[in-house]
Design a protein around this motif. Structure first.
Motif, PDB file in Angstrom:
ATOM      1  N   UNK A  17       3.587  14.844  -4.563  1.00 55.67           N
ATOM      2  CA  UNK A  17       3.780  15.255  -5.954  1.00 55.67           C
ATOM      3  C   UNK A  17       2.682  14.689  -6.853  1.00 55.67           C
ATOM      4  N   UNK A  18       2.112  13.543  -6.465  1.00 59.06           N
ATOM      5  CA  UNK A  18       1.045  12.922  -7.263  1.00 59.06           C
ATOM      6  C   UNK A  18       0.151  12.088  -6.354  1.00 59.06           C
ATOM      7  N   UNK A  19      -1.154  12.132  -6.633  1.00 65.24           N
ATOM      8  CA  UNK A  19      -2.128  11.368  -5.859  1.00 65.24           C
ATOM      9  C   UNK A  19      -2.561  10.148  -6.661  1.00 65.24           C
ATOM     10  N   UNK A  20      -2.650   9.005  -5.994  1.00 67.97           N
ATOM     11  CA  UNK A  20      -2.964   7.750  -6.677  1.00 67.97           C
ATOM     12  C   UNK A  20      -4.355   7.223  -6.355  1.00 67.97           C
ATOM     13  N   UNK A  21      -5.051   7.815  -5.386  1.00 66.04           N
ATOM     14  CA  UNK A  21      -6.342   7.299  -4.949  1.00 66.04           C
ATOM     15  C   UNK A  21      -7.431   8.335  -5.166  1.00 66.04           C
ATOM     16  N   UNK A  22      -8.657   7.834  -5.334  1.00 71.43           N
ATOM     17  CA  UNK A  22      -9.829   8.690  -5.485  1.00 71.43           C
ATOM     18  C   UNK A  22     -10.739   8.530  -4.270  1.00 71.43           C
ATOM     19  N   UNK A  23     -11.568   9.536  -4.047  1.00 72.21           N
ATOM     20  CA  UNK A  23     -12.511   9.492  -2.919  1.00 72.21           C
ATOM     21  C   UNK A  23     -13.423   8.271  -3.060  1.00 72.21           C
ATOM     22  N   UNK A  24     -13.591   7.558  -1.954  1.00 68.17           N
ATOM     23  CA  UNK A  24     -14.451   6.375  -1.934  1.00 68.17           C
ATOM     24  C   UNK A  24     -13.724   5.069  -2.127  1.00 68.17           C
ATOM     25  N   UNK A  25     -12.467   5.117  -2.516  1.00 60.12           N
ATOM     26  CA  UNK A  25     -11.715   3.875  -2.736  1.00 60.12           C
ATOM     27  C   UNK A  25     -11.282   3.264  -1.399  1.00 60.12           C
ATOM     28  N   UNK A  26     -11.322   1.950  -1.358  1.00 63.39           N
ATOM     29  CA  UNK A  26     -10.890   1.209  -0.176  1.00 63.39           C
ATOM     30  C   UNK A  26      -9.382   0.996  -0.242  1.00 63.39           C
ATOM     31  N   UNK A  27      -8.699   1.232   0.864  1.00 61.18           N
ATOM     32  CA  UNK A  27      -7.253   1.027   0.907  1.00 61.18           C
ATOM     33  C   UNK A  27      -6.919   0.097   2.065  1.00 61.18           C
ATOM     34  N   UNK A  53       6.854  15.402  10.140  1.00 63.62           N
ATOM     35  CA  UNK A  53       7.393  15.333   8.787  1.00 63.62           C
ATOM     36  C   UNK A  53       8.419  14.204   8.684  1.00 63.62           C
ATOM     37  N   UNK A  54       8.372  13.506   7.556  1.00 57.57           N
ATOM     38  CA  UNK A  54       9.322  12.429   7.279  1.00 57.57           C
ATOM     39  C   UNK A  54      10.175  12.797   6.073  1.00 57.57           C
ATOM     40  N   UNK A  55      11.445  12.508   6.156  1.00 56.18           N
ATOM     41  CA  UNK A  55      12.350  12.736   5.029  1.00 56.18           C
ATOM     42  C   UNK A  55      11.937  11.860   3.862  1.00 56.18           C
ATOM     43  N   UNK A  56      11.981  12.409   2.655  1.00 55.74           N
ATOM     44  CA  UNK A  56      11.604  11.647   1.468  1.00 55.74           C
ATOM     45  C   UNK A  56      12.182  12.319   0.228  1.00 55.74           C
ATOM     46  N   UNK A  57      12.295  11.558  -0.824  1.00 55.97           N
ATOM     47  CA  UNK A  57      12.652  12.086  -2.136  1.00 55.97           C
ATOM     48  C   UNK A  57      11.390  12.157  -2.992  1.00 55.97           C
ATOM     49  N   UNK A  58      11.422  13.038  -3.966  1.00 59.80           N
ATOM     50  CA  UNK A  58      10.273  13.153  -4.858  1.00 59.80           C
ATOM     51  C   UNK A  58      10.032  11.808  -5.550  1.00 59.80           C
ATOM     52  N   UNK A  59       8.782  11.331  -5.464  1.00 57.18           N
ATOM     53  CA  UNK A  59       8.422  10.067  -6.098  1.00 57.18           C
ATOM     54  C   UNK A  59       8.451   8.870  -5.184  1.00 57.18           C
ATOM     55  N   UNK A  60       8.940   9.034  -3.956  1.00 55.69           N
ATOM     56  CA  UNK A  60       8.922   7.903  -3.020  1.00 55.69           C
ATOM     57  C   UNK A  60       7.477   7.497  -2.709  1.00 55.69           C
ATOM     58  N   UNK A  61       7.215   6.190  -2.514  1.00 55.81           N
ATOM     59  CA  UNK A  61       5.845   5.742  -2.225  1.00 55.81           C
ATOM     60  C   UNK A  61       5.379   6.235  -0.854  1.00 55.81           C
ATOM     61  N   UNK A  62       4.181   6.811  -0.811  1.00 53.09           N
ATOM     62  CA  UNK A  62       3.521   7.180   0.438  1.00 53.09           C
ATOM     63  C   UNK A  62       2.508   6.083   0.742  1.00 53.09           C
ATOM     64  N   UNK A  63       2.546   5.544   1.956  1.00 45.48           N
ATOM     65  CA  UNK A  63       1.785   4.335   2.299  1.00 45.48           C
ATOM     66  C   UNK A  63       0.693   4.637   3.311  1.00 45.48           C
TER      67      UNK A  63
END
Length: 303
Positions: free
Chosen positions: A248-258, A202-212
């Motif tokens: 809190x929120x997901x930005x990617x959909x299945x099948x997308x290249x990252x 687990x990593x410390x984070x605030x709500x809304x911080x970018x997950x990479x």
């Protein structure tokens, strides 16, 4: 009028005057002497004029030959300058390629310094180099440049392919400027207090911080999982799968290249969680492994 015709005309006039002087000398010696002296002066002047004209003609011819020689020499110099420009451009290309490979390979600073002059030496004597020899040397240098360029291009391709492979290996943290709050393995369950196995860290984070994303890959899951809340999973195509949970929120959909370092979600506290954080897991060939060994392990091929 040629020089020879001038001389012949002068000799004819001289013979004529001498004949006249002979006839006059028999009657009037003084007048004959004056005529001979005048004839000598005239002959000398005529011969001098002819020599002067001949010298001027020869000088003009020499000037024309010198001008033609200079023109030919300048043409050769221009051709050599053009060839030198081509070789310099090829040398610059090889230097740029070498510097790029040095950065990709993360070679030690100073190990390959392409701006540093190469030390050379040798004993005399020194002789003048003929143009054919110079041309042959430049042809040989061009061939060496071509061979070196082909070898470096192959090496660049190999390193690039290897870098693509390495970019697909988890090699960074899923959130910037954070720290680990709970490690991998056995721990006390934060809800019930009993022993539990923690599959990730687990990593410390605030709500809304970018997950990479920690590596290149394709999104294989984006949704809700029991206990994990909002989850993103990335398949990296080489046996590795990474999981990012409690968002809190997901930005990617299945099948997308990252790409590595790309934002894929917003941190949160969804699912079975006591507060905002990022839960991160690494799966290798279907088996969960400790993600710590992958953290901040930059690929040796990154520039």
């Amino acid at each position: 009028m040629t020089y020879q015709s001038i001389v012949n005309n002068t000799r004819a006039r001289l013979d004529h005057l001498l004949q006249q002087a002979g006839r006059i000398g028999a009657r009037r010696p003084a007048l004959a002497m004056a005529l001979l002296l005048g004839t000598g002066v005239a002959v000398g002047a005529g011969a001098g004029l002819a020599d002067n004209r001949m010298l001027r003609a020869e000088l003009a011819q020499q000037h024309a030959q010198i001008a033609a020689t200079k023109l030919d020499a300048q043409r050769e110099i221009n051709a050599l300058a053009a060839r030198m420009g081509e070789l310099q451009a090829e040398a610059n290309r090889l230097n740029a390629l070498g510097e790029r490979l040095t950065r990709i390979g993360q070679l030690q600073d100073g190990e390959f310094d392409f701006d540093k002059p190469v030390g050379v030496g040798g004993a005399g004597p020194v002789r003048d180099m003929a143009k054919p020899e110079l041309n042959a040397g430049m042809d040989k240098l061009a061939s060496q440049f071509k061979a070196s360029g082909e070898q470096l291009s192959v090496l660049e391709s190999l390193l690039f392919n290897r870098q693509i492979d390495m970019n697909a290996v988890p090699s960074r943290a899923p959130i910037a400027n954070s720290y680990i709050t709970s490690g991998f393995g056995g721990r006390a369950d934060p809800f019930n207090g009993g022993a539990a196995f923690h599959k990730g860290i687990d990593f410390e984070a605030d709500v809304g911080d970018p997950v990479l994303a920690v590596a290149d890959g394709v999104v294989s899951y984006s949704g809700v999982r029991s206990g994990y809340g909002n989850v993103v999973e990335i398949d990296h195509g080489n046996g590795y799968v990474t999981r990012y949970a409690h968002n809190s929120r997901l930005l990617m959909k299945v099948g997308e290249l990252v790409r590595a370092g790309q934002e894929i979600a917003k941190a949160g506290s969804s699912g079975r969680s006591t507060g905002a954080h990022v839960h991160f897991e690494v799966w290798e060939s279907g088996r969960v492994v400790n993600p710590v060994k992958f953290l901040n392990q930059q690929s040796p091929l990154k520039g």
